[in-house]
Scaffold this motif. Structure first.
Motif, PDB file in Angstrom:
ATOM      1  N   LYS A 346       0.837  -1.201   0.000  1.00 59.53           N
ATOM      2  CA  LYS A 346       0.000   0.000   0.000  1.00 59.53           C
ATOM      3  C   LYS A 346       0.873   1.252   0.000  1.00 59.53           C
ATOM      4  N   GLU A 347       1.397   1.647   1.161  1.00 63.47           N
ATOM      5  CA  GLU A 347       2.260   2.828   1.190  1.00 63.47           C
ATOM      6  C   GLU A 347       3.579   2.527   0.475  1.00 63.47           C
ATOM      7  N   GLN A 348       4.143   3.575  -0.118  1.00 60.44           N
ATOM      8  CA  GLN A 348       5.429   3.396  -0.790  1.00 60.44           C
ATOM      9  C   GLN A 348       6.476   2.905   0.205  1.00 60.44           C
ATOM     10  N   GLN A 349       7.081   1.754  -0.120  1.00 59.78           N
ATOM     11  CA  GLN A 349       8.136   1.200   0.729  1.00 59.78           C
ATOM     12  C   GLN A 349       9.451   1.941   0.464  1.00 59.78           C
ATOM     13  N   PRO A 350      10.265   2.118   1.506  1.00 57.60           N
ATOM     14  CA  PRO A 350      11.549   2.785   1.276  1.00 57.60           C
ATOM     15  C   PRO A 350      12.468   1.916   0.416  1.00 57.60           C
ATOM     16  N   ILE A 351      13.233   2.573  -0.438  1.00 60.15           N
ATOM     17  CA  ILE A 351      14.225   1.859  -1.246  1.00 60.15           C
ATOM     18  C   ILE A 351      15.544   1.941  -0.490  1.00 60.15           C
ATOM     19  N   HIS A 352      15.799   0.926   0.292  1.00 61.04           N
ATOM     20  CA  HIS A 352      16.954   0.964   1.178  1.00 61.04           C
ATOM     21  C   HIS A 352      17.905  -0.172   0.832  1.00 61.04           C
ATOM     22  N   TRP A 353      18.786   0.102  -0.127  1.00 57.67           N
ATOM     23  CA  TRP A 353      19.848  -0.867  -0.409  1.00 57.67           C
ATOM     24  C   TRP A 353      20.873  -0.817   0.703  1.00 57.67           C
ATOM     25  N   PRO A 354      21.508  -1.936   1.017  1.00 52.08           N
ATOM     26  CA  PRO A 354      22.563  -1.883   2.035  1.00 52.08           C
ATOM     27  C   PRO A 354      23.779  -1.114   1.520  1.00 52.08           C
ATOM     28  N   SER A 355      24.613  -0.674   2.433  1.00 51.96           N
ATOM     29  CA  SER A 355      25.896  -0.094   2.039  1.00 51.96           C
ATOM     30  C   SER A 355      26.682  -1.143   1.268  1.00 51.96           C
ATOM     31  N   ILE A 356      27.423  -0.687   0.275  1.00 49.82           N
ATOM     32  CA  ILE A 356      28.114  -1.671  -0.564  1.00 49.82           C
ATOM     33  C   ILE A 356      29.343  -1.056  -1.210  1.00 49.82           C
ATOM     34  N   GLU A 357      30.337  -1.904  -1.353  1.00 49.25           N
ATOM     35  CA  GLU A 357      31.532  -1.507  -2.106  1.00 49.25           C
ATOM     36  C   GLU A 357      31.568  -2.355  -3.377  1.00 49.25           C
ATOM     37  N   LEU A 358      31.573  -1.688  -4.523  1.00 53.95           N
ATOM     38  CA  LEU A 358      31.544  -2.393  -5.811  1.00 53.95           C
ATOM     39  C   LEU A 358      32.932  -2.326  -6.430  1.00 53.95           C
ATOM     40  N   ASN A 359      33.576  -3.476  -6.508  1.00 48.34           N
ATOM     41  CA  ASN A 359      34.932  -3.456  -7.050  1.00 48.34           C
ATOM     42  C   ASN A 359      34.929  -3.217  -8.553  1.00 48.34           C
ATOM     43  N   GLU A 360      36.089  -2.815  -9.060  1.00 41.85           N
ATOM     44  CA  GLU A 360      36.215  -2.462 -10.471  1.00 41.85           C
ATOM     45  C   GLU A 360      37.307  -3.276 -11.137  1.00 41.85           C
ATOM     46  N   GLY A 361      37.221  -3.322 -12.455  1.00 43.02           N
ATOM     47  CA  GLY A 361      38.243  -4.000 -13.244  1.00 43.02           C
ATOM     48  C   GLY A 361      37.873  -5.451 -13.484  1.00 43.02           C
ATOM     49  N   PRO A 362      38.445  -6.072 -14.524  1.00 37.97           N
ATOM     50  CA  PRO A 362      38.097  -7.457 -14.894  1.00 37.97           C
ATOM     51  C   PRO A 362      38.298  -8.427 -13.736  1.00 37.97           C
ATOM     52  N   ASP A 363      39.298  -8.157 -12.892  1.00 36.52           N
ATOM     53  CA  ASP A 363      39.546  -9.058 -11.767  1.00 36.52           C
ATOM     54  C   ASP A 363      39.141  -8.441 -10.438  1.00 36.52           C
ATOM     55  N   GLY A 364      38.504  -7.314 -10.514  1.00 36.77           N
ATOM     56  CA  GLY A 364      38.015  -6.697  -9.285  1.00 36.77           C
ATOM     57  C   GLY A 364      39.089  -6.047  -8.446  1.00 36.77           C
ATOM     58  N   ASN A 365      40.240  -5.801  -9.056  1.00 34.25           N
ATOM     59  CA  ASN A 365      41.339  -5.238  -8.265  1.00 34.25           C
ATOM     60  C   ASN A 365      41.798  -3.875  -8.771  1.00 34.25           C
ATOM     61  N   ARG A 366      40.917  -3.224  -9.510  1.00 33.02           N
ATOM     62  CA  ARG A 366      41.266  -1.875  -9.976  1.00 33.02           C
ATOM     63  C   ARG A 366      40.366  -0.843  -9.283  1.00 33.02           C
ATOM     64  N   GLY A 367      40.465  -0.847  -7.950  1.00 33.77           N
ATOM     65  CA  GLY A 367      39.690   0.118  -7.181  1.00 33.77           C
ATOM     66  C   GLY A 367      38.233  -0.274  -7.047  1.00 33.77           C
ATOM     67  N   ALA A 368      37.453   0.681  -6.542  1.00 28.55           N
ATOM     68  CA  ALA A 368      36.050   0.365  -6.269  1.00 28.55           C
ATOM     69  C   ALA A 368      35.231   1.648  -6.183  1.00 28.55           C
ATOM     70  N   GLN A 369      33.917   1.450  -6.147  1.00 27.25           N
ATOM     71  CA  GLN A 369      32.974   2.517  -5.872  1.00 27.25           C
ATOM     72  C   GLN A 369      32.320   2.186  -4.534  1.00 27.25           C
ATOM     73  N   GLY A 370      32.322   3.177  -3.633  1.00 24.71           N
ATOM     74  CA  GLY A 370      31.772   2.926  -2.307  1.00 24.71           C
ATOM     75  C   GLY A 370      30.467   3.671  -2.078  1.00 24.71           C
ATOM     76  N   TYR A 371      29.535   2.983  -1.435  1.00 28.60           N
ATOM     77  CA  TYR A 371      28.212   3.565  -1.145  1.00 28.60           C
ATOM     78  C   TYR A 371      27.871   3.290   0.310  1.00 28.60           C
ATOM     79  N   LEU A 372      27.866   4.327   1.128  1.00 28.64           N
ATOM     80  CA  LEU A 372      27.438   4.181   2.520  1.00 28.64           C
ATOM     81  C   LEU A 372      26.002   4.688   2.652  1.00 28.64           C
ATOM     82  N   ARG A 373      25.220   3.959   3.439  1.00 30.17           N
ATOM     83  CA  ARG A 373      23.824   4.376   3.638  1.00 30.17           C
ATOM     84  C   ARG A 373      23.424   4.207   5.100  1.00 30.17           C
TER      85      ARG A 373
END
Lengths: 717, 717
Positions: A346-373
């Motif tokens: 009924k009421e709009q539910q909050p869109i609450h993704w957890p905090s997450i660090e998304l690694n970058e690069g083909p092997d995941g070792n070229r830095g990352a993007q960080g999201y704190l919530r």
């Protein structure tokens, strides 16, 4: 002429399943609303005669008309299957025939940018998108057409297009790129409608047939990092995910042996999750790299991805909340379970993704993007985004360690986005403007520190592509979250570390952002700690001189040539500055001493009026090693229409640097009933068990792990 | 302790009627929603102990707390009557007692502006508002209190306040002014609750008892013009109408012999209608004179006025649409019929008031305010507002003949509004800022023509109060509407006439605004035709030089000292300029030749950051007699989030002045399939039968009446 006598296979589904979906859409709920949206969109066109214009700029009538025509063909085809109303099938057939009779008589568009031109559009990307949707529509109504008309459409339109994309522009077909996904999806899906398996193979396996140098499997394997993050950022990610989902669903049906949804460690699931996890709580995507400030989860690619992700990878409350916010659903049989879930809310539910660090690069070792919530007691979500990953390829901005802050339904520490008016014909045909390079991509256009008024990696993409940020630590849970990273290859001979902490305090209505930006160099440099804000300056503790009668340039290049100086003041003993953005007050505390604060505004060197007028603050300091320590408090409430105002002054009073060394940084935050010491490890390789010691003058601070916070001002706890 | 055993009279209604209203609010619908809004607002406070702070600035905790406390007392009292829940009555009683015990021990607030201070607030206006609401609340719960508590409240709080307003500040009590309405309503209503008829008489009849020099009857007779317009404009009108409605309803109940709703030729009806008729289609009030840009029909005064007007003066579809947009209703028994009507509506109904001219002055002969409205085929309403009335007393702006344009949910030719951050403590205590005088009130801050970089009437309110605009004609019906007026006493030796025509053409999606601003003078002057817009410049036909590296002042006073020059170009053969504001494009065509266009931006001489950054255009011409002829076309659609753009270039190509004399002005408008000649009478005293003749070079134009439009470019039709 019913398609119901047997079950017909379309590229994405079957006739019986669409019939079921149509039945499910006869009641109330999100399927019914989505069908209504579609039929409303088509309605005004149904009485029109076939209208096929020539060629035009992006945003021109001709360009828009061709785009819309493909969607009319697809939409009417789909609606025919959902409703069995033959009016829709006739419409799609007539327009397809119209194109088929004209297509080969049209000249190629004069080439305007780096993409090869098509016959309908100025770049083949648009032509590929056209083919994808027109062939979907054709699939839905093919059985209603006599053989000779099918022949006309396939030979006059689809085969020439397939030839164009796979032969004439074959050099472009295997490019691992968001455009490449559209190319393979268009070729693959149109090949399924005309029953030409060799093109399907080409689209899946690439020209070499190795599934590595080109084709859909190579694209999805190579475009994304192990976390699912797409190097160009969410704006291009949501664009790439649309053909990805469509072709994946087609392969799920037509090439089940590929087991596409489990392919490459479920890369499709990861990349859908990664895209959604970047979004702000209001559904807008942060404008990382070249991106508009308004792209959001309403985008059709995201609507498709949400339904597909839910269907193939299972339930998630947040995914359901996203679908609810979208307000419509992908009109595909796989969306039915999600639709049922949405209809229970009924009421709009909050869109609450957890905090997450998304690694970058083909092997995941070229830095990352960080999201704190972090959510406050009233349910408001604060989000801090930090870029410590790769340069975003052709669309990259020079903003490693850049942050944004979002809360109370608005971006507070802001991205400018790209310098471009998409599809506005009168603005350079909607293409990227010169100011995209001269301003939007420059370091100073971001919430970063600029060294010596330069740009990271000298604004050279090739150089920037070779380096990346280095993750230090990421703690995404609890009431004190933090992320820290290094960027040591972005300004010559400068070490940089940024630590963002998002902390809930019972004394404050909203989480406080602590930002520690540390620079190390043997030589002295001019450091500009830059903040981009919107709204009105309310008060500050410093004396400043306002340039009352003129405005002058802040610099001559690297973006500074677009900034006028508005005011300037010495910061001798810490800074406190409050601004009002819509209904919320924000107070910035800085620990700086011996610094200068510059109030600046864009607008210089913009003779075509291509930039928006925006404000920023530059905290300027001449130093070798230094730590810019800031706290950002969100407070109060202002409602102009009802003339209500409260809490215009924040509770925080002061932030001080107690010490910073290669081992760690120690700062103190004080305010009404608040006495906190914050200790952060600066030593690469720190683990949760590391014992950190920082000695400053007569005090010694020690703590274990990445960081520590004490709730009083006694050191050494 | 039930109040239901007999029917108790309150100032505004009776206990039984409120009980009925409470019953009606138990289902669904707007009454239930309004009760829910009220109880939600009160809920967080019910557990609090009595909190009575000291004194503070506007926007301070103390100020807000006192304001809120009065509304808590009133709200809980009302909710007690609606629900019979004794918790509410206890709360109101406790807080009233708290105030009663403290009030006389509090000192007077230090005086900060021209209004005398109170004990709770910095100006007695706020104290009067406090009394009004607190005494309403007291009335509702009076019967639940033991006699000694009533004695404490009445003697410790209400009588001292009554004494303060009618004795201590008796010199202020009879002032005919919006504050005066609050004063008499507060005194009258609180007198009804304590049963002190002499104060009711005073409030109705004034101190002299003559009903002319003071008191409610004098206020409502003298504050409004015959059209019902309030001289200070809608922002202060909606503020004045609140106590007006409350006290009127009280007198309707307690002094029926006054027949208040028919008083003075139904002035209450007229003034409610006049207020509502000023509003833009989205419910915002145009910011005429000192006013915020966001004040709108959600204001509580307007909510009260709508219910009261509907109840006492009958049904109107538009009134119902306004109530529907408000989304809540005045919780008073008289609102029940309106609530039933609102509950029958599903989709939001358009708020479409007819075009109207509201005369000004006690006898309606001191100019007028004109409002033209035209709806397009898609239902969008365009509104043009023109001020050709009086100066707005203490809150007046020097903008006679100023216009605004509104459509597509936004103000296009814009008002700046006041220079003030209402209730923002850190902005001069929320009071008017110096920039209100130096910028917001100046002629250049409006869509006006400025002569010799001066201000109308030399920015002297006394002088401006003595003059007014002179209506010429007003045609508010049909597909070609127009209004025209003179202002010959606003710049020395300058005659001015402005004619605004709003015309629907089948070739255009939105009505076109034709603006003819004519100036006459024997000497040459520097004329600046000024337009305030928001958004981004898209394209123009003129060459201009952009001040790339600096910005300099446009002038030294009369508002020009706040403007930086951004760019400048010669207009040699007509001007065409397009900007984008949110989703809509706007093209301005001007017929000017031998003129100069200046692009300007606010921000100069604003060391406290009190002004917003806004853009304007100045079309500058040196001339004696001249006619600024403009056309404004609304076109296209831009949606950044979905990246859709169409119609960025308008259909109109050119406007030309064919001639202008003391008899008439003739202009030609051309565009795609559009060839129009527009002829407007300039002769004072013109009637619908006047034969107008304008001879220019070899052509003669003649027409009958106020204006004429031909749909081809052949003259003399």
């Amino acid at each position: 002429m019913s398609t119901m006598s047997h079950d017909t296979l379309f590229p994405l589904t079957t006739a019986k399943r669409l019939n079921n979906l149509g039945q499910a859409g006869r009641g109330e709920g999100v399927i019914a609303r989505s069908i209504k949206l579609l039929s409303n969109r088509l309605e005004p066109h149904l009485q029109q005669t076939v209208q096929i214009p020539g060629q035009g700029e992006a945003g021109s009538y001709a360009h828009n008309r061709h785009k819309e025509n493909a969607r009319l063909i697809e939409g009417t085809g789909l609606l025919y299957q959902l409703t069995q109303n033959p009016v829709y099938a006739e419409f799609a057939g007539q327009w397809l025939l119209g194109y088929a009779k004209q297509y080969l008589h049209m000249d190629f568009h004069p080439q305007k940018n780096t993409n090869p031109p098509g016959r309908l559009f100025h770049q083949i990307l648009n032509e590929q998108i056209w083919l994808l949707f027109a062939s979907l529509g054709y699939g839905y109504i093919k059985e209603t057409l006599p053989g000779e008309q099918r022949e006309t459409i396939e030979q006059g339109l689809f085969y020439p297009m397939l030839h164009l994309f796979t032969e004439t522009y074959r050099h472009d077909f295997d490019r691992i790129h968001n455009h490449g996904l559209w190319a393979v999806a268009a070729v693959g899906i149109s090949a399924l409608t005309v029953g030409e398996e060799k093109y399907v193979d080409l689209a899946v396996d690439g020209q070499a047939g190795d599934r590595e140098s080109g084709g859909f499997l190579a694209q999805i394997s190579r475009l994304f990092s192990p976390s699912g993050y797409y190097v160009e950022g969410p704006y291009y990610h949501r664009f790439a995910i649309h053909p990805l989902c469509l072709f994946a669903e087609a392969l799920h049906l037509h090439r089940p042996e590929l087991d596409i949804y489990n392919y490459k460690d479920r890369v499709i699931h990861k990349t859908i999750q990664a895209l959604l996890a970047t979004a702000y709580p209001n559904g807008d995507f942060p404008a990382l790299n070249d991106a508009s400030r308004t792209m959001n989860i309403q985008d059709e690619g995201v609507v498709t991805a949400v339904a597909l992700g839910y269907s193939h990878y299972g339930h998630s409350d947040t995914l359901t909340a996203v679908a609810q916010r979208q307000g419509r659903i992908w009109l595909h049989p796989c969306a039915q379970t999600l639709a049922q879930q949405v209809d229970t809310l009924k009421e709009q539910q909050p869109i609450h993704w957890p905090s997450i660090e998304l690694n970058e690069g083909p092997d995941g070792n070229r830095g990352a993007q960080g999201y704190l919530r972090l959510q406050n007691a009233r349910g408001d979500l604060s989000q801090v985004t930090m870029n410590y990953g790769q340069h975003g390829m052709d669309h990259g901005h020079f903003d490693t360690l850049g942050i944004t802050l979002f809360n109370r339904d608005q971006e507070v520490l802001r991205e400018y986005g790209f310098g471009r008016w998409v599809n506005v014909e009168s603005k350079f045909g909607g293409r990227y403007l010169p100011q995209n390079h001269s301003w939007a991509r420059q370091t100073v256009a971001h919430n970063c520190v600029v060294v010596d008024q330069l740009c990271q990696n000298n604004a050279e993409a090739d150089r920037a592509d070779q380096v990346h940020g280095q993750p230090h630590f990421f703690i995404g849970q609890g009431n004190a979250q933090a992320m820290s990273a290094f960027a040591n290859h972005h300004f010559r001979d400068i070490g940089m570390q940024r630590t963002a902490l998002l902390i809930s305090l019972p004394e404050l209505d909203f989480p406080v952002l602590i930002d520690l930006y540390r620079l190390s160099s043997r030589q002295a440099h001019l450091y500009d700690y830059v903040l981009h804000y919107a709204g009105q300056i309310m008060q500050t503790n410093i004396d400043y001189s306002y340039d009352k009668e003129q405005r002058s340039l802040l610099g001559s290049n690297n973006g500074y040539q677009h900034l006028f100086q508005v005011a300037k003041g010495d910061v001798t003993n810490g800074l406190k500055l409050t601004w009002l953005q819509n209904k919320s007050f924000y107070t910035w505390l800085s620990a700086s001493t011996a610094a200068e604060l510059i109030f600046a505004q864009t607008g210089a060197n913009d003779p075509e009026f291509n930039l928006r007028t925006e404000n920023c603050l530059l905290l300027r300091k001449n130093a070798g090693d230094t730590l810019f320590a800031s706290a950002f408090e969100t407070h109060g409430h202002f409602d102009e229409a009802s003339e209500y105002c409260a809490g215009a002054t924040g509770a925080l009073e002061r932030i001080e640097v107690l010490g910073h060394t290669a081992q760690g940084s120690v700062v103190r935050l004080t305010g009404k009933d608040i006495h906190m010491t914050i200790m952060v490890s600066n030593a690469p390789g720190v683990t949760p068990k590391t014992q950190n010691i920082v000695e400053v003058e007569n005090d010694t601070y020690h703590w274990q792990g990445f960081f520590a916070i004490t709730d009083n001002n006694v050191a050494g706890v």
